[in-house]
Design an enzyme around this catalytic site. Structure first.
Site, PDB file in Angstrom:
ATOM      1  N   ARG A 239       0.852  -1.206   0.000  1.00 49.83           N
ATOM      2  CA  ARG A 239       0.000   0.000   0.000  1.00 49.83           C
ATOM      3  C   ARG A 239       0.884   1.252   0.000  1.00 49.83           C
ATOM      4  O   ARG A 239       0.968   1.970  -0.981  1.00 49.83           O
ATOM      5  CB  ARG A 239      -0.925  -0.028   1.229  1.00 49.83           C
ATOM      6  N   ASP A 240       1.574   1.488   1.078  1.00 47.90           N
ATOM      7  CA  ASP A 240       2.343   2.727   1.237  1.00 47.90           C
ATOM      8  C   ASP A 240       3.502   2.805   0.245  1.00 47.90           C
ATOM      9  O   ASP A 240       3.800   3.868  -0.307  1.00 47.90           O
ATOM     10  CB  ASP A 240       2.883   2.795   2.680  1.00 47.90           C
TER      11      ASP A 240
ATOM     12  N   HIS B  57       3.804   3.730  12.897  1.00 51.47           N
ATOM     13  CA  HIS B  57       4.026   3.734  11.447  1.00 51.47           C
ATOM     14  C   HIS B  57       5.061   4.822  11.177  1.00 51.47           C
ATOM     15  O   HIS B  57       4.750   6.006  11.181  1.00 51.47           O
ATOM     16  CB  HIS B  57       2.692   4.029  10.749  1.00 51.47           C
TER      17      HIS B  57
ATOM     18  N   HIS C 207       8.211   6.724   9.140  1.00 50.65           N
ATOM     19  CA  HIS C 207       8.947   6.994   7.900  1.00 50.65           C
ATOM     20  C   HIS C 207      10.346   7.469   8.285  1.00 50.65           C
ATOM     21  O   HIS C 207      10.529   8.124   9.314  1.00 50.65           O
ATOM     22  CB  HIS C 207       8.231   8.062   7.065  1.00 50.65           C
TER      23      HIS C 207
ATOM     24  N   CYS D 165       7.629  10.481   0.575  1.00 53.85           N
ATOM     25  CA  CYS D 165       7.077  11.660   1.210  1.00 53.85           C
ATOM     26  C   CYS D 165       6.952  12.717   0.124  1.00 53.85           C
ATOM     27  O   CYS D 165       7.954  13.172  -0.410  1.00 53.85           O
ATOM     28  CB  CYS D 165       8.023  12.124   2.309  1.00 53.85           C
TER      29      CYS D 165
ATOM     30  N   ASN E 208       9.434   4.649   4.002  1.00 53.36           N
ATOM     31  CA  ASN E 208       9.084   4.018   5.281  1.00 53.36           C
ATOM     32  C   ASN E 208      10.333   3.355   5.858  1.00 53.36           C
ATOM     33  O   ASN E 208      11.252   3.003   5.124  1.00 53.36           O
ATOM     34  CB  ASN E 208       8.066   2.892   5.049  1.00 53.36           C
TER      35      ASN E 208
END
Ligand code: ZN
Length: 318
Positions: A21-22, A213, A215, A246, A255
């Site tokens: 996903r991310d 979570h 980064h 980002c 991440n």
């Protein structure tokens, strides 16, 4: 020599892999569905037990995830993995439930500015829109978890006041949420802040499960993970090969890399249930398929256990 003092840390943690996903959503170049599935299957072979498989956002908002249904359909037979999907609204929740997702994660920004840029509404308005998602999930016996984006720092508003976070947590509790992911979405958190924030939140909301979570935009993710560990946090998100990005810091590290987090935990004797060797192999594969990594120390230096040949003492003494 004085005696060593033992550090109290959790013996075991749960890591949720969020690259599908991310990580994928940060890639501009289309990743074919079959490549996504190959990566997900390789990840499943590492012992990962939890995965954020996709996001049911509008395909026009994030074209990279327009194959969400297909990805879920082709991954469902992977045994032993708890899948969750991110949903921005009730429409997304319906799509996720229709394809068999059993756990939804809600999207919410800590600040109004980030909420407007992400969801086109204020944080409070976004929360008000959650009710129908809960009704739908309850009807289908599907679990719902909360999240707070930019929880430790917002690219528009800077530091987020603790009162604001506490208010959001309270609202989530009123909705029946038992688990909240605190996201340092743009890598603005520092370890002291993480430690102090978690201390306050845990003292005020002792029954809530908080997950981290992180980064690594500014290189502080591992230190932040450690600060969270010191507070007994046992749930962490990470992304294979450090994928993820980002939008406010183009080209920045993504991440926290799964292989870096698992390696660090394993060095500290904290069990993750994940096979580090397989994970590093998978990170290499992902880098090859995607064409780059998102900042991974394991891909650069390898694990500490990978010792090099000793220098030949005899020759030196020679
Ligand atoms: Zn993220």
């Amino acid at each position: 020599m004085s005696t060593l003092t033992n550090l109290e840390l959790p013996a075991k943690v749960v890591i949720c892999e969020v690259a599908p996903r991310d990580g994928f959503q940060a890639e501009n170049e289309w990743i074919p569905t079959e490549d996504k599935i190959k990566i997900i299957k390789k990840l499943a072979g590492t012992g990962i037990q939890s995965m954020e498989i996709t996001s049911f956002v509008h395909p026009k908002a994030i074209p990279q995830l327009r194959d969400a249904e297909e990805v879920v359909r082709q991954s469902q037979d992977l045994a032993g993995i708890a899948f969750r999907a991110l949903v921005p609204n009730v429409k997304g929740a319906q799509r996720a439930i229709d394809v068999g997702i059993k756990k939804l994660k809600l999207m919410l920004s800590a600040t109004d500015s980030h909420s407007i840029s992400n969801a086109n509404c204020l944080t409070e308005e976004a929360m008000n829109g959650f009710n129908p998602i809960f009704e739908l999930a309850a009807k289908h016996g599907v679990k719902v978890g909360g999240s707070i984006s930019v929880a430790f720092g917002c690219p528009y508003e800077g530091k987020v006041p603790l009162e604001r976070l506490a208010h959001i947590v309270e609202r989530y509790i009123n909705l029946g949420i038992e688990e909240i992911s605190l996201a340092d979405s743009t890598g603005m958190a520092n370890p002291r802040q993480v430690y102090e924030t978690l201390g306050a939140l845990k003292a005020n909301f002792p029954t809530m499960t908080f997950s981290m979570h992180l980064h690594n935009t500014r290189g502080m993710a591992l230190a932040n993970a450690f600060a969270a560990l010191e507070h007994g946090i046992t749930h962490f998100d990470s992304s294979i090969a450090g994928l993820g990005g980002c939008p406010y810091a183009p080209g920045a590290t993504g991440n926290i890399a799964s292989e870096d987090l698992v390696h660090a935990f394993s060095e500290m004797g904290i069990e993750t249930g994940i096979n580090l060797e397989e994970l590093i192999k998978t990170a290499k594969y992902v880098k090859q398929v995607i064409g780059h990594d998102g900042g991974s120390y394991m891909l650069q230096a390898g694990p500490c256990s990978q010792l090099h040949a000793k220098p030949k003492i005899q020759e030196k003494l020679g």
